[in-house]
Design a protein around this motif. Sequence first.
Motif, mmCIF file in Angstrom:
data_model
loop_
_atom_site.group_PDB
_atom_site.id
_atom_site.type_symbol
_atom_site.label_atom_id
_atom_site.label_comp_id
_atom_site.label_asym_id
_atom_site.label_seq_id
_atom_site.Cartn_x
_atom_site.Cartn_y
_atom_site.Cartn_z
ATOM 1 N N TRP A 99 -71.703 -39.503 -5.014
ATOM 2 C CA TRP A 99 -71.904 -39.324 -3.579
ATOM 3 C C TRP A 99 -73.404 -39.168 -3.280
ATOM 4 N N ILE A 100 -74.107 -38.385 -4.101
ATOM 5 C CA ILE A 100 -75.554 -38.217 -3.906
ATOM 6 C C ILE A 100 -76.264 -39.559 -4.074
ATOM 7 N N ILE A 101 -75.873 -40.326 -5.087
ATOM 8 C CA ILE A 101 -76.470 -41.653 -5.293
ATOM 9 C C ILE A 101 -76.243 -42.520 -4.061
ATOM 10 N N SER A 102 -75.043 -42.466 -3.497
ATOM 11 C CA SER A 102 -74.753 -43.293 -2.314
ATOM 12 C C SER A 102 -75.587 -42.859 -1.109
ATOM 13 N N GLN A 103 -75.963 -41.587 -1.048
ATOM 14 C CA GLN A 103 -76.813 -41.117 0.047
ATOM 15 C C GLN A 103 -78.274 -41.520 -0.169
ATOM 16 N N LEU A 104 -78.703 -41.532 -1.432
ATOM 17 C CA LEU A 104 -80.080 -41.914 -1.743
ATOM 18 C C LEU A 104 -80.281 -43.422 -1.665
ATOM 19 N N TYR A 105 -79.235 -44.172 -2.017
ATOM 20 C CA TYR A 105 -79.350 -45.631 -2.104
ATOM 21 C C TYR A 105 -78.060 -46.276 -1.605
ATOM 22 N N PRO A 106 -77.850 -46.311 -0.281
ATOM 23 C CA PRO A 106 -76.596 -46.872 0.271
ATOM 24 C C PRO A 106 -76.365 -48.326 -0.115
ATOM 25 N N GLU A 107 -77.438 -49.068 -0.388
ATOM 26 C CA GLU A 107 -77.296 -50.479 -0.751
ATOM 27 C C GLU A 107 -76.608 -50.650 -2.100
ATOM 28 N N LEU B 268 -85.972 -43.927 -6.822
ATOM 29 C CA LEU B 268 -84.838 -43.096 -6.429
ATOM 30 C C LEU B 268 -84.948 -41.678 -6.985
ATOM 31 N N LEU B 269 -85.350 -41.561 -8.240
ATOM 32 C CA LEU B 269 -85.462 -40.232 -8.845
ATOM 33 C C LEU B 269 -86.605 -39.436 -8.230
ATOM 34 N N ARG B 270 -87.696 -40.086 -7.897
ATOM 35 C CA ARG B 270 -88.811 -39.374 -7.243
ATOM 36 C C ARG B 270 -88.398 -38.941 -5.830
ATOM 37 N N LYS B 271 -87.648 -39.796 -5.140
ATOM 38 C CA LYS B 271 -87.133 -39.438 -3.813
ATOM 39 C C LYS B 271 -86.208 -38.222 -3.932
ATOM 40 N N CYS B 272 -85.318 -38.260 -4.904
ATOM 41 C CA CYS B 272 -84.406 -37.144 -5.138
ATOM 42 C C CYS B 272 -85.187 -35.874 -5.466
ATOM 43 N N ASP B 273 -86.208 -35.991 -6.306
ATOM 44 C CA ASP B 273 -87.004 -34.830 -6.691
ATOM 45 C C ASP B 273 -87.699 -34.215 -5.472
ATOM 46 N N ARG B 274 -88.286 -35.052 -4.623
ATOM 47 C CA ARG B 274 -88.945 -34.537 -3.411
ATOM 48 C C ARG B 274 -87.932 -33.811 -2.524
ATOM 49 N N MET B 275 -86.760 -34.415 -2.360
ATOM 50 C CA MET B 275 -85.726 -33.793 -1.534
ATOM 51 C C MET B 275 -85.244 -32.478 -2.161
ATOM 52 N N TRP B 276 -85.081 -32.473 -3.476
ATOM 53 C CA TRP B 276 -84.623 -31.279 -4.183
ATOM 54 C C TRP B 276 -85.646 -30.152 -4.040
ATOM 55 N N GLN B 277 -86.922 -30.487 -4.223
ATOM 56 C CA GLN B 277 -87.988 -29.481 -4.106
ATOM 57 C C GLN B 277 -88.058 -28.918 -2.684
ATOM 58 N N ALA B 278 -87.763 -29.748 -1.680
ATOM 59 C CA ALA B 278 -87.804 -29.324 -0.276
ATOM 60 C C ALA B 278 -86.466 -28.727 0.180
ATOM 61 N N ALA C 217 -83.723 -30.231 0.539
ATOM 62 C CA ALA C 217 -83.184 -31.154 1.536
ATOM 63 C C ALA C 217 -82.273 -32.203 0.915
ATOM 64 N N LEU C 218 -81.797 -31.952 -0.306
ATOM 65 C CA LEU C 218 -80.899 -32.900 -0.960
ATOM 66 C C LEU C 218 -79.587 -32.937 -0.185
ATOM 67 N N PRO C 219 -79.058 -34.123 0.111
ATOM 68 C CA PRO C 219 -77.833 -34.190 0.914
ATOM 69 C C PRO C 219 -76.647 -33.546 0.196
ATOM 70 N N SER C 220 -75.818 -32.911 0.986
ATOM 71 C CA SER C 220 -74.565 -32.378 0.457
ATOM 72 C C SER C 220 -73.481 -32.680 1.480
ATOM 73 N N PRO C 221 -72.257 -32.861 1.021
ATOM 74 C CA PRO C 221 -71.176 -33.219 1.944
ATOM 75 C C PRO C 221 -71.020 -32.148 3.023
ATOM 76 N N PRO C 222 -70.826 -32.576 4.254
ATOM 77 C CA PRO C 222 -70.695 -31.600 5.343
ATOM 78 C C PRO C 222 -69.359 -30.869 5.267
ATOM 79 N N LEU C 223 -69.427 -29.565 5.182
ATOM 80 C CA LEU C 223 -68.216 -28.741 5.188
ATOM 81 C C LEU C 223 -68.183 -27.951 6.490
ATOM 82 N N PRO C 224 -66.996 -27.640 6.994
ATOM 83 C CA PRO C 224 -66.921 -26.834 8.217
ATOM 84 C C PRO C 224 -67.623 -25.492 8.019
#
Length: 195
Positions: free
Chosen positions: A13-21, A76-86, A88-95
């Motif tokens: 799921w995280i991969i699909s958010q980082l790279y939808p293509e 992709l890994l550098r993008k993930c690392d920047r998001m992780w450090q901030a 801001a890594l995507p996570s599935p929306p839960l109520p």
Amino acid sequence: VNGATKYKRRLDWIISQLYPEGDDNDGGMESSFRQVLRLALFDMIELGTPSHVINVWVDVSRIMVGERVARLCNALLRKCDRMWQADALPSPPLPPNLLELDINAVDVDGVKKLARMLGVCYSHPDWLIKKWLRSFGVEGTVRLLEHNNAIPEYSARVLDGTDINELLDWMESQGGDAVRSEYLPDDFICVASGM
């Protein structure tokens, strides 16, 4: 590899958010490349490995799938690392009120959607989560999911003739963390780490 397999659904799921293509549905990403990304993301996110490990995973992807894909892996890994450090890594929306949710008041489609979101968060199959939601409610299901993903404790049987105190001292000298079993203190040790 065990951790990447255990968390495969969430990592995908995280991969699909980082790279939808690269979504598998359209055949956009080679399976060996996806596996390298799973391993790298698990290493970075779950194990907290420092950012310089990205170079190692880029080299692995270069060997497994070629130079062009290695450049994509790096991006992709550098993008993930920047998001992780901030943080801001995507996570599935839960109520927001998840634990207060009364599962009996949720319609069938709502249960399916909730099971899918929890399944992605905790890397469990939807059918099992739906069954648990019906049996244990939301709070009980979340506790089960968290327990299933907890790091297990290991035990080791002490062989006859082995001094248990010497074994515990040796484990500590090797960086391990072990104590006598609460239930069979002369026969087993419980190992928290180092095994």
